[in-house]
Design a protein around this motif. Structure first.
Motif, PDB file in Angstrom:
ATOM      1  N   LYS A   1       0.849  -1.187   0.000  1.00 61.45           N
ATOM      2  CA  LYS A   1       0.000   0.000   0.000  1.00 61.45           C
ATOM      3  C   LYS A   1       0.885   1.237   0.000  1.00 61.45           C
ATOM      4  N   SER A   2       0.290   2.357  -0.311  1.00 64.07           N
ATOM      5  CA  SER A   2       1.052   3.599  -0.435  1.00 64.07           C
ATOM      6  C   SER A   2       1.569   4.068   0.922  1.00 64.07           C
ATOM      7  N   ALA A   3       2.467   5.029   0.884  1.00 63.76           N
ATOM      8  CA  ALA A   3       3.061   5.575   2.108  1.00 63.76           C
ATOM      9  C   ALA A   3       1.977   6.083   3.055  1.00 63.76           C
ATOM     10  N   GLY A   4       2.097   5.705   4.320  1.00 61.71           N
ATOM     11  CA  GLY A   4       1.151   6.128   5.341  1.00 61.71           C
ATOM     12  C   GLY A   4      -0.128   5.325   5.395  1.00 61.71           C
ATOM     13  N   ASN A   5      -0.292   4.355   4.493  1.00 70.48           N
ATOM     14  CA  ASN A   5      -1.536   3.583   4.436  1.00 70.48           C
ATOM     15  C   ASN A   5      -1.332   2.083   4.568  1.00 70.48           C
ATOM     16  N   LYS A   6      -0.131   1.665   4.914  1.00 71.49           N
ATOM     17  CA  LYS A   6       0.126   0.235   5.050  1.00 71.49           C
ATOM     18  C   LYS A   6      -0.560  -0.312   6.315  1.00 71.49           C
ATOM     19  N   ASP A   7      -0.827  -1.608   6.288  1.00 65.13           N
ATOM     20  CA  ASP A   7      -1.510  -2.250   7.407  1.00 65.13           C
ATOM     21  C   ASP A   7      -0.498  -2.910   8.330  1.00 65.13           C
ATOM     22  N   PHE A   8      -0.744  -2.780   9.618  1.00 66.51           N
ATOM     23  CA  PHE A   8       0.159  -3.334  10.625  1.00 66.51           C
ATOM     24  C   PHE A   8      -0.609  -3.469  11.931  1.00 66.51           C
TER      25      PHE A   8
ATOM     26  N   ASP B   1       6.610   4.793   7.870  1.00 65.45           N
ATOM     27  CA  ASP B   1       5.897   4.301   6.689  1.00 65.45           C
ATOM     28  C   ASP B   1       5.891   5.380   5.622  1.00 65.45           C
ATOM     29  N   SER B   2       7.069   5.723   5.139  1.00 68.53           N
ATOM     30  CA  SER B   2       7.192   6.767   4.121  1.00 68.53           C
ATOM     31  C   SER B   2       7.462   6.192   2.737  1.00 68.53           C
ATOM     32  N   SER B   3       7.511   4.857   2.632  1.00 70.00           N
ATOM     33  CA  SER B   3       7.829   4.215   1.355  1.00 70.00           C
ATOM     34  C   SER B   3       6.568   3.919   0.556  1.00 70.00           C
ATOM     35  N   SER B   4       6.734   3.799  -0.745  1.00 71.75           N
ATOM     36  CA  SER B   4       5.654   3.300  -1.583  1.00 71.75           C
ATOM     37  C   SER B   4       5.513   1.803  -1.355  1.00 71.75           C
ATOM     38  N   ALA B   5       4.559   1.175  -2.001  1.00 75.04           N
ATOM     39  CA  ALA B   5       4.317  -0.258  -1.818  1.00 75.04           C
ATOM     40  C   ALA B   5       5.577  -1.061  -2.144  1.00 75.04           C
TER      41      ALA B   5
END
Length: 259
Positions: A124-131, A147-151
């Motif tokens: 998922k995009s930066a800031g939207n990953k699941d954890f 979480d500043s990286s792209s998918a």
């Protein structure tokens, strides 16, 4: 950081009518740790997965790092850090994709069994990953999550895997473990009840660990009634066995989470 609940529809319960009984193994905190040279058999770089483990913390060695699981280069890692907090890393091979986190509660030596549940999705995009990280079914929301990286896909095809250490003098685990489970192909989920029942006991994951998802995980280390402590080193998953290092040896613990 998004913590979206997955329904996990179609997944099995992994349990049965009879209570599940497991044994624990005791890591002595000195020369006990396990290793797999060459990484997981048939491992693949994937974006989501599930980890589950029952632990009892017998010693934390203030100021030291204590690793539960680490790949070479720490591309995928869970450790109990020098601040007595839990730290996670998810990274791709070249380090351009990263999602790391540390939870805020402090945990110390305790005679209490803890169930650790960890799930992630880095696609998922930066800031939207699941954890998500839960202890005994309660979410321990991490702070200072990077979480500043792209998918990206997490690098699981590394040269080494360490269990209960990262091969250093001060990072070996001191305490009891039971039911180590790692699936690097499962979709993200917050449903820890696939591993922990309503009475706070371990669920039967099946002989090969396929109970929770219907598929065999890359790693499932379990000691059942009648097994010896060394049977923990035999992987019931598909990723290959582990071996003890530094002349260490495991013993059966004096209690288990199924007691």
């Amino acid at each position: 950081m998004v913590l979206a609940v997955s329904s996990m529809s179609g997944f099995g319960s992994g349990g049965g009518s009879a209570p599940f009984v497991c044994q624990s193994v005791d890591w002595d905190g000195t020369n006990d740790y396990a290793h797999r040279n060459g990484g997981w058999t048939s491992g693949a770089d994937t974006s989501s997965g599930i980890f589950s483990l029952w632990i009892r913390i017998d010693g934390n060695g203030s100021g030291n790092e204590h690793y539960i699981y680490a790949t070479a280069g720490y591309t995928h890692m869970l450790k109990y850090n020098w601040q007595d907090k839990w730290h996670f890393q998810h990274r791709n091979a070249d380090g351009s994709g990263q999602m790391d986190g540390t939870n805020s509660p402090v945990w110390g030596v305790s005679a209490t069994w803890l169930h650790l549940y960890w799930s992630w999705d880095t696609n998922k995009s930066a800031g939207n990953k699941d954890f998500v990280f839960k202890i005994n079914g309660a979410a321990n929301t991490p702070y200072n999550v990077g979480d500043s990286s792209s998918a990206f896909n997490v690098d699981h095809t590394t040269t080494d895997v360490d269990i209960a250490s990262a091969n250093a003098s001060n990072d070996k685990w001191d305490g009891l473990w039971a039911e180590f489970y790692l699936d690097i192909n499962a979709p993200y989920s917050e449903d820890e009840t696939l591993f922990r029942d309503g009475d706070g006991k371990p669920v039967n994951l099946g002989d090969d660990g396929s109970g929770p998802t219907g598929s065999q995980p890359v790693a499932y280390f379990s000691v059942r009634e009648g097994d010896s402590a060394s049977d923990f080193l035999t992987n019931r998953g598909y990723g290959g066995n582990i071996v003890m290092e530094d002349s260490g040896s495991l013993s059966i613990g004096d209690t288990s989470p199924s007691d």
